[in-house]
Design a protein around this motif. Structure first.
Motif, PDB file in Angstrom:
ATOM      1  N   THR A 279      54.949  33.636  35.373  1.00  0.00           N
ATOM      2  CA  THR A 279      53.428  33.050  34.150  1.00  0.00           C
ATOM      3  C   THR A 279      52.595  33.687  34.979  1.00  0.00           C
ATOM      4  OG1 THR A 279      53.888  31.012  35.132  1.00  0.00           O
ATOM      5  CG2 THR A 279      55.240  30.640  33.062  1.00  0.00           C
ATOM      6  N   ASP A 280      51.593  33.641  33.401  1.00  0.00           N
ATOM      7  CA  ASP A 280      50.068  34.899  34.055  1.00  0.00           C
ATOM      8  C   ASP A 280      50.003  33.418  35.090  1.00  0.00           C
ATOM      9  OD1 ASP A 280      49.854  36.736  32.366  1.00  0.00           O
ATOM     10  OD2 ASP A 280      49.744  35.877  30.443  1.00  0.00           O
ATOM     11  N   ALA A 281      50.470  31.982  34.898  1.00  0.00           N
ATOM     12  CA  ALA A 281      49.259  30.851  35.805  1.00  0.00           C
ATOM     13  C   ALA A 281      50.295  30.800  37.078  1.00  0.00           C
ATOM     14  CB  ALA A 281      50.197  29.587  35.022  1.00  0.00           C
ATOM     15  N   GLU A 282      51.647  31.533  37.621  1.00  0.00           N
ATOM     16  CA  GLU A 282      51.962  31.244  39.073  1.00  0.00           C
ATOM     17  C   GLU A 282      52.029  32.295  38.999  1.00  0.00           C
ATOM     18  OE1 GLU A 282      55.645  30.100  38.398  1.00  0.00           O
ATOM     19  OE2 GLU A 282      56.459  31.277  37.287  1.00  0.00           O
ATOM     20  N   ALA A 283      51.910  33.474  38.448  1.00  0.00           N
ATOM     21  CA  ALA A 283      51.686  34.663  39.521  1.00  0.00           C
ATOM     22  C   ALA A 283      50.791  35.588  40.937  1.00  0.00           C
ATOM     23  CB  ALA A 283      51.522  36.285  38.087  1.00  0.00           C
ATOM     24  N   ALA A 284      48.908  34.816  40.707  1.00  0.00           N
ATOM     25  CA  ALA A 284      48.645  35.190  42.109  1.00  0.00           C
ATOM     26  C   ALA A 284      49.269  34.451  43.205  1.00  0.00           C
ATOM     27  CB  ALA A 284      47.057  34.622  41.210  1.00  0.00           C
ATOM     28  N   HIS A 285      49.880  33.500  43.291  1.00  0.00           N
ATOM     29  CA  HIS A 285      50.953  32.446  44.021  1.00  0.00           C
ATOM     30  C   HIS A 285      52.149  32.824  44.283  1.00  0.00           C
ATOM     31  CE1 HIS A 285      46.911  30.242  42.914  1.00  0.00           C
ATOM     32  NE2 HIS A 285      47.756  29.363  42.129  1.00  0.00           N
ATOM     33  N   THR A 286      52.432  33.874  43.802  1.00  0.00           N
ATOM     34  CA  THR A 286      54.067  34.454  44.399  1.00  0.00           C
ATOM     35  C   THR A 286      53.891  35.322  45.725  1.00  0.00           C
ATOM     36  OG1 THR A 286      54.245  35.789  42.535  1.00  0.00           O
ATOM     37  CG2 THR A 286      55.043  34.088  41.759  1.00  0.00           C
ATOM     38  N   PRO A 287      54.510  35.870  46.259  1.00  0.00           N
ATOM     39  CA  PRO A 287      54.320  35.595  47.542  1.00  0.00           C
ATOM     40  C   PRO A 287      54.650  37.926  47.441  1.00  0.00           C
ATOM     41  CG  PRO A 287      56.681  34.787  47.660  1.00  0.00           C
ATOM     42  CD  PRO A 287      55.427  34.185  46.627  1.00  0.00           C
ATOM     43  N   PHE A 288      55.649  37.726  45.830  1.00  0.00           N
ATOM     44  CA  PHE A 288      54.955  39.136  45.838  1.00  0.00           C
ATOM     45  C   PHE A 288      53.952  40.000  45.757  1.00  0.00           C
ATOM     46  CE2 PHE A 288      59.637  39.133  46.847  1.00  0.00           C
ATOM     47  CZ  PHE A 288      60.971  40.314  46.828  1.00  0.00           C
ATOM     48  N   CYS A 289      53.495  39.319  43.975  1.00  0.00           N
ATOM     49  CA  CYS A 289      52.263  39.720  43.714  1.00  0.00           C
ATOM     50  C   CYS A 289      51.295  39.542  44.264  1.00  0.00           C
ATOM     51  CB  CYS A 289      52.100  38.458  42.324  1.00  0.00           C
ATOM     52  SG  CYS A 289      50.097  39.047  40.999  1.00  0.00           S
ATOM     53  N   MET A 290      51.643  38.413  45.704  1.00  0.00           N
ATOM     54  CA  MET A 290      50.209  38.699  46.951  1.00  0.00           C
ATOM     55  C   MET A 290      50.635  40.116  47.518  1.00  0.00           C
ATOM     56  SD  MET A 290      49.802  35.394  48.359  1.00  0.00           S
ATOM     57  CE  MET A 290      51.502  34.312  48.007  1.00  0.00           C
ATOM     58  N   SER A 291      51.729  40.827  48.251  1.00  0.00           N
ATOM     59  CA  SER A 291      52.029  41.714  48.356  1.00  0.00           C
ATOM     60  C   SER A 291      51.463  43.008  47.919  1.00  0.00           C
ATOM     61  CB  SER A 291      53.557  42.067  49.173  1.00  0.00           C
ATOM     62  OG  SER A 291      53.269  43.269  49.268  1.00  0.00           O
ATOM     63  N   VAL A 292      51.930  43.357  45.958  1.00  0.00           N
ATOM     64  CA  VAL A 292      51.077  44.140  45.596  1.00  0.00           C
ATOM     65  C   VAL A 292      49.951  44.519  46.116  1.00  0.00           C
ATOM     66  CG1 VAL A 292      51.536  45.217  42.888  1.00  0.00           C
ATOM     67  CG2 VAL A 292      53.412  44.166  43.945  1.00  0.00           C
ATOM     68  N   SER A 293      48.998  42.900  45.610  1.00  0.00           N
ATOM     69  CA  SER A 293      47.806  43.002  44.850  1.00  0.00           C
ATOM     70  C   SER A 293      46.890  43.647  46.387  1.00  0.00           C
ATOM     71  CB  SER A 293      47.542  41.653  44.792  1.00  0.00           C
ATOM     72  OG  SER A 293      47.679  40.760  43.410  1.00  0.00           O
ATOM     73  N   ASP A 294      47.413  42.670  47.754  1.00  0.00           N
ATOM     74  CA  ASP A 294      47.012  43.720  48.647  1.00  0.00           C
ATOM     75  C   ASP A 294      47.523  44.659  48.956  1.00  0.00           C
ATOM     76  OD1 ASP A 294      46.432  42.624  52.300  1.00  0.00           O
ATOM     77  OD2 ASP A 294      48.407  44.071  52.109  1.00  0.00           O
ATOM     78  N   HIS A 295      48.239  45.380  48.958  1.00  0.00           N
ATOM     79  CA  HIS A 295      48.816  46.959  48.833  1.00  0.00           C
ATOM     80  C   HIS A 295      47.558  47.604  48.000  1.00  0.00           C
ATOM     81  CE1 HIS A 295      50.842  50.512  49.281  1.00  0.00           C
ATOM     82  NE2 HIS A 295      50.388  50.711  47.804  1.00  0.00           N
ATOM     83  N   VAL A 296      47.391  47.507  47.004  1.00  0.00           N
ATOM     84  CA  VAL A 296      46.723  47.734  45.692  1.00  0.00           C
ATOM     85  C   VAL A 296      45.209  47.982  46.480  1.00  0.00           C
ATOM     86  CG1 VAL A 296      45.054  47.824  43.188  1.00  0.00           C
ATOM     87  CG2 VAL A 296      47.872  47.805  43.753  1.00  0.00           C
ATOM     88  N   LEU A 297      45.006  46.636  47.165  1.00  0.00           N
ATOM     89  CA  LEU A 297      43.341  46.714  47.721  1.00  0.00           C
ATOM     90  C   LEU A 297      43.256  47.666  48.987  1.00  0.00           C
ATOM     91  CD1 LEU A 297      40.707  45.777  48.029  1.00  0.00           C
ATOM     92  CD2 LEU A 297      41.951  43.431  49.797  1.00  0.00           C
ATOM     93  N   ARG A 298      44.552  47.874  49.250  1.00  0.00           N
ATOM     94  CA  ARG A 298      44.279  48.412  50.888  1.00  0.00           C
ATOM     95  C   ARG A 298      44.093  49.904  50.663  1.00  0.00           C
ATOM     96  NH1 ARG A 298      46.573  46.954  55.894  1.00  0.00           N
ATOM     97  NH2 ARG A 298      47.522  48.588  56.241  1.00  0.00           N
TER      98      ARG A 298
END
Length: 436
Positions: A279-298
């Motif tokens: 869900t939208d609410a949990e997406a930011a706290h799932t490890p895969f989403c965290m990894s994807v966000s980190d990749h985009v930022l890097r």
């Protein structure tokens, strides 16, 4: 190199331990530990423990018995918590091993592994430095806490007082009541949950900046809200790792212990959320989403180029009996990028990738004509605007990445798993077809 790979695979298959081989090993080396050696041998075989190193893995993997409906007394704990091997024995109604017996079994298995070189599957060929992976996970967690100085302070305080050598230590500590209590007190519930989630995945961030990230969210069995359990998609974890190595990119998949629990216990752990159905609410706290966000930022910080995310999935093989699945052994899911990202770039990728991938696949089994479906009608990587759920490619496209959900048929995954050279060419074709 191709001949060497074929010989290695043949050797691995010939060395798979069956129930008779396990019984012989237990009687010869651990007769006092396993009085019911024959029954234990059958238990290991039925749980798909195929080599000595997998027996070591089953001992090293921490496990909460209550999740799997097995009772594991403290006397049977290994390094402070329950262990997968005892859970396997408990499911078969066999006597559990106490800690000293677990140490003896582990030592005997390690000795045999070093002497004979037991089966080593791809995820074991690609073992990385455990401490490096832990640091990567912590970096990803810290990156998501920018703008939250108090949480960063709490995390640094907990790390300073907690001896950790690998992500497995995080899981092991948080399964121990006293350690979990300390973590909850210092970190707080939200941060503890995110740290534990990251400890359950295996990630690799290349030392040199790369625009490419491969993810494999369905490498284990997963619970899916209001749906039947999602079955594991065989070889997707392994292929994501191989694809990343071939392209000098990064990868995110489930950790070896999580794969072991899923494969041996046949029960989905309720703590693991389906990364492709959040869900939208949990997406930011799932490890895969965290990894994807980190990749985009890097990618943005390094200036290496537009981030690319390839989300690797498995599907059934094409069949006249299943016309709704389409004709493709490879389906290119670009719906998320089309709707949420750059639709023109999505069309260019669609046009370029199909012929490039088919050219690579011609070097596989000549009896099979592998096809690429550039316009699938199912499994397209997007739940649609009316849904409150998100796929990995939706999360990636929203973060600013070019994102493609790659669906691979079972027969193709099997072939790529057995042909590392072709798998490497396939991965490079994916990367080159998207770099414009």
């Amino acid at each position: 190199i191709s001949k060497i790979d074929s010989a290695r695979i043949a050797m691995e298959e010939s060395q798979c331990m069956d129930a008779v081989a396990w019984t012989r090993f237990l009687r010869a080396h651990l007769g006092d530990v396993f009085p019911q050696a024959e029954e234990a041998g059958h238990a290991l075989h039925s749980a798909h423990v195929r080599g000595y190193h997998e027996l070591v893995e089953a001992i090293d993997t921490p496990l909460d018995g209550t999740i799997y409906d097995v009772h594991l007394p403290e006397s049977t704990y290994f390094r402070g918590c329950g262990t997968l091997l005892n859970a396997i024995l408990a499911q078969q109604g066999l006597p559990l091993l106490e800690e000293n017996a677990l140490h003896l079994t582990r030592a005997a298995a390690l000795s045999q592994d070093q002497a004979t070189g037991s089966v080593r599957f791809w995820r074991q060929d690609s073992v990385r430095d455990a401490a490096r992976e832990l640091l990567d996970a912590i970096d990803v967690l810290k990156g998501g806490l920018e703008g939250a100085p108090e949480q960063l302070r709490r995390l640094d305080a907990w790390l300073a007082q907690t001896p950790l050598e690998s992500a497995l230590d995080v899981e092991r500590l948080l399964l121990q009541p006293k350690s979990a209590e300390v973590a909850a007190e210092v970190l707080g519930e939200s941060l503890t949950r995110r740290l534990r989630a990251l400890a359950r995945i295996q990630m690799h961030r290349p030392s040199q900046p790369s625009p490419v990230l491969f993810t494999a969210p369905h490498g284990i069995g997963l619970l899916r809200d209001n749906h039947s359990n999602h079955k594991p998609e065989n070889w997707t974890n392994e292929l994501a790792i191989v694809f990343a190595e071939a392209t000098e990119g990064g990868f995110t998949c489930w950790s070896v212990p999580e794969c072991a629990k899923s494969e041996r216990m046949k029960i989905c752990c309720p703590h693991n959320r389906d990364p492709n159905y959040v869900t939208d609410a949990e997406a930011a706290h799932t490890p895969f989403c965290m990894s994807v966000s980190d990749h985009v930022l890097r990618c943005k910080q390094s200036g290496v180029g537009p981030p690319l995310v390839f989300d690797i999935h498995g599907k059934r093989s094409p069949s006249p009996d299943l016309p709704h699945l389409g004709f493709g052994d490879v389906d290119l899911g670009l719906a998320a990028m089309t709707r949420l990202g750059d639709p023109a770039a999505a069309e260019r990728i669609r046009a370029r990738l199909a012929p490039m991938l088919e050219e690579v696949l011609r070097s596989l089994d000549p009896a099979i004509e592998y096809k690429v479906n550039a316009n699938p009608t199912m499994l397209v990587g997007d739940w649609g605007p009316g849904s409150d759920r998100k796929t990995v490619t939706q999360q990636a496209a929203e973060a600013g990445a070019a994102a493609v959900q790659i669906e691979l048929s079972r027969r193709l995954r099997s072939q790529l798993n057995r042909n590392p050279m072709v798998a490497a060419k396939f991965a490079r074709a994916l990367r080159d077809g998207c770099l414009d």
